[in-house]
Design an enzyme around this catalytic site. Structure first.
Site, PDB file in Angstrom:
ATOM      1  N   MET A  30       0.856  -1.191   0.000  1.00  0.00           N
ATOM      2  CA  MET A  30       0.000   0.000   0.000  1.00  0.00           C
ATOM      3  C   MET A  30       0.894   1.243   0.000  1.00  0.00           C
ATOM      4  SD  MET A  30      -3.421  -0.952   2.062  1.00  0.00           S
ATOM      5  CE  MET A  30      -2.812  -0.700   3.712  1.00  0.00           C
ATOM      6  N   GLY A  31       2.163   1.060  -0.357  1.00  0.00           N
ATOM      7  CA  GLY A  31       3.056   2.205  -0.496  1.00  0.00           C
ATOM      8  C   GLY A  31       3.602   2.713   0.827  1.00  0.00           C
ATOM      9  N   TYR A  32       4.175   3.916   0.782  1.00  0.00           N
ATOM     10  CA  TYR A  32       4.903   4.515   1.904  1.00  0.00           C
ATOM     11  C   TYR A  32       5.926   3.491   2.399  1.00  0.00           C
ATOM     12  CZ  TYR A  32       5.643   8.494   4.813  1.00  0.00           C
ATOM     13  OH  TYR A  32       6.205   9.603   5.371  1.00  0.00           O
ATOM     14  N   HIS A  37       9.244  -3.551   3.394  1.00  0.00           N
ATOM     15  CA  HIS A  37       8.841  -3.754   1.995  1.00  0.00           C
ATOM     16  C   HIS A  37      10.072  -4.044   1.131  1.00  0.00           C
ATOM     17  CE1 HIS A  37       5.579  -0.808   3.325  1.00  0.00           C
ATOM     18  NE2 HIS A  37       4.886  -1.860   2.941  1.00  0.00           N
ATOM     19  N   GLN A  61     -10.353  -2.681   2.238  1.00  0.00           N
ATOM     20  CA  GLN A  61      -9.891  -3.376   3.441  1.00  0.00           C
ATOM     21  C   GLN A  61      -9.878  -2.480   4.685  1.00  0.00           C
ATOM     22  OE1 GLN A  61      -5.982  -4.166   1.448  1.00  0.00           O
ATOM     23  NE2 GLN A  61      -5.160  -3.964   3.499  1.00  0.00           N
ATOM     24  N   GLN A 149       5.810 -11.537   7.128  1.00  0.00           N
ATOM     25  CA  GLN A 149       5.330 -12.318   8.274  1.00  0.00           C
ATOM     26  C   GLN A 149       4.719 -11.408   9.351  1.00  0.00           C
ATOM     27  OE1 GLN A 149       4.868 -15.443   8.867  1.00  0.00           O
ATOM     28  NE2 GLN A 149       4.589 -15.375  11.088  1.00  0.00           N
ATOM     29  N   LYS A 150       4.972 -10.094   9.270  1.00  0.00           N
ATOM     30  CA  LYS A 150       4.367  -9.206  10.277  1.00  0.00           C
ATOM     31  C   LYS A 150       2.841  -9.324  10.222  1.00  0.00           C
ATOM     32  CE  LYS A 150       4.030  -4.610  10.346  1.00  0.00           C
ATOM     33  NZ  LYS A 150       2.643  -4.309  10.746  1.00  0.00           N
ATOM     34  N   VAL A 177      10.845  -7.366   9.678  1.00  0.00           N
ATOM     35  CA  VAL A 177      12.022  -6.488   9.802  1.00  0.00           C
ATOM     36  C   VAL A 177      11.738  -5.519  10.950  1.00  0.00           C
ATOM     37  CG1 VAL A 177      13.496  -4.801   8.638  1.00  0.00           C
ATOM     38  CG2 VAL A 177      12.511  -6.699   7.336  1.00  0.00           C
ATOM     39  N   ARG A 188       2.503   2.631   9.508  1.00  0.00           N
ATOM     40  CA  ARG A 188       1.731   3.363  10.520  1.00  0.00           C
ATOM     41  C   ARG A 188       2.602   3.891  11.659  1.00  0.00           C
ATOM     42  NH1 ARG A 188      -2.435  -0.632   9.031  1.00  0.00           N
ATOM     43  NH2 ARG A 188      -4.214   0.541   8.241  1.00  0.00           N
TER      44      ARG A 188
HETATM   45  O1  PAF Z   1      -0.164  -5.849   3.425  1.00  0.00           O
HETATM   46  C1  PAF Z   1      -0.596  -4.897   2.743  1.00  0.00           C
HETATM   47  O2  PAF Z   1       0.064  -3.870   2.579  1.00  0.00           O
HETATM   48  C2  PAF Z   1      -1.980  -5.014   2.103  1.00  0.00           C
HETATM   49  O3  PAF Z   1      -2.865  -5.672   2.922  1.00  0.00           O
HETATM   50  C3  PAF Z   1      -1.928  -5.656   0.698  1.00  0.00           C
HETATM   51  C4  PAF Z   1      -1.467  -7.098   0.768  1.00  0.00           C
HETATM   52  C5  PAF Z   1      -1.017  -4.863  -0.206  1.00  0.00           C
HETATM   53  C6  PAF Z   1      -3.336  -5.651   0.082  1.00  0.00           C
HETATM   54  O4  PAF Z   1      -3.833  -4.370  -0.042  1.00  0.00           O
END
Ligand code: PAF
Length: 282
Positions: A30-32, A37, A61, A149-150, A177, A188
């Site tokens: 979801m970026g940021y 990531h 979601q 895994q988080k 991580v 967040r």
């Molecule tokens: O883990 C996330 O960032 C989100 O739940 C995902 C898997 C990208 C789906 O929007």
């Protein structure tokens, strides 16, 4: 690095990669982006010939009153980081592109696996995740998809979905991580002020406490869970959403701490809801 906003362009590119015999790795985000990531991206780069990172804050979601609007976004910064990692393509669609007017199809995994933990406190959350991830699989056509895994429950739900709906791909889970002091990386974490940042360590420290008790031979679910709860409640700015010790295969209840065990918790620190977990083989 290619940046695609249209589903048809992304899908055509993925088809071409496949035709050329390339193995596609997908890292849905979801970026940021943070180092968590990027650890998924590096694993995908090591395993695959063409890596796609999707960046999409998925409204489906998020529940009413959750942080969809304020969720941090910075596509320019994210693309800069991904370019440095040598990522081949970014898929960053708009909400309208993913969910055009009249959109009504969802994908749902039912049972304990989605009813417990985050599923209990965020009704509909996993339906949103499985729906968007199914769409991403159909658009990006990955051979392998990478998840952290988080979000242990999310990874379990997606693995079940892939098995049961026969998606022709493999899911790889990558380790959590953490910052040097133990806080699990999360987009967040930017919401935390200085005091809350200190209190947020209670998540990883309560997991360390649980691990220590289990390593000393404690097998009682209630005593380990009770000690964690007591420890968290003694920390300022915290409000427990859940602390659970469950079967790490299917999230069913455990009579005792034995076998594959998932210790998972969600705690509100100030207004920020944080999650963390520990998967043990006892
Ligand atoms: O883990 C996330 O960032 C989100 O739940 C995902 C898997 C990208 C789906 O929007």
């Amino acid at each position: 690095m290619e940046i695609f906003k249209k589903i048809s362009d992304m899908q055509a590119w993925s088809r071409d990669q496949r035709k050329a015999g390339k193995r596609i790795g997908l890292v849905p985000t979801m970026g940021y982006l943070h180092e968590g990531h990027l650890s998924l991206v590096r694993k995908a780069k090591a395993d695959c010939d063409a890596v796609i990172v999707s960046i999409f804050v998925n409204p489906l979601q998020f529940g009413v009153g959750e942080d969809y609007e304020e969720y941090p976004r910075d596509l320019t910064r994210d693309c800069g980081l991904l370019e440095k990692e040598g990522v081949e393509a970014v898929f960053a669609p708009s909400v309208r592109e993913m969910y055009p007017a009249g959109y009504s199809t969802t994908v749902e995994v039912s049972g304990d696996i989605t009813a417990r933990l985050c599923g209990a406190s965020r009704p509909g959350h996993f339906r949103g995740v499985t729906t968007v991830v199914s769409k991403l699989f159909n658009i990006c056509l990955p051979d392998i998809a990478y998840f952290g895994q988080k979000d242990a429950q999310q990874a379990m739900v997606l693995e079940k979905m892939v098995r049961e709906l026969n998606f022709p791909l493999k899911i790889v889970r990558c380790p959590i991580v953490r910052e040097a002091d133990g806080l699990a990386l999360s987009s967040r974490n930017v919401y935390l002020n200085e005091e809350e940042r200190k209190s947020a360590l209670v998540l990883s420290r309560s997991l360390a406490l649980a691990r220590e008790m289990i390593e000393k031979g404690e097998t009682g679910v209630a005593s380990v869970r009770g000690a964690m709860i007591e420890f968290i409640q003694s920390t300022p700015h915290t409000d427990i959403d859940y602390v659970e010790i469950l079967n790490g295969e299917d999230l069913s209840d455990l009579a005792e701490i034995k076998g594959k065990v998932l210790i998972a918790l969600a705690v509100r620190v100030g207004r920020t809801r944080l999650i963390d977990n520990l998967l043990l083989e006892v």
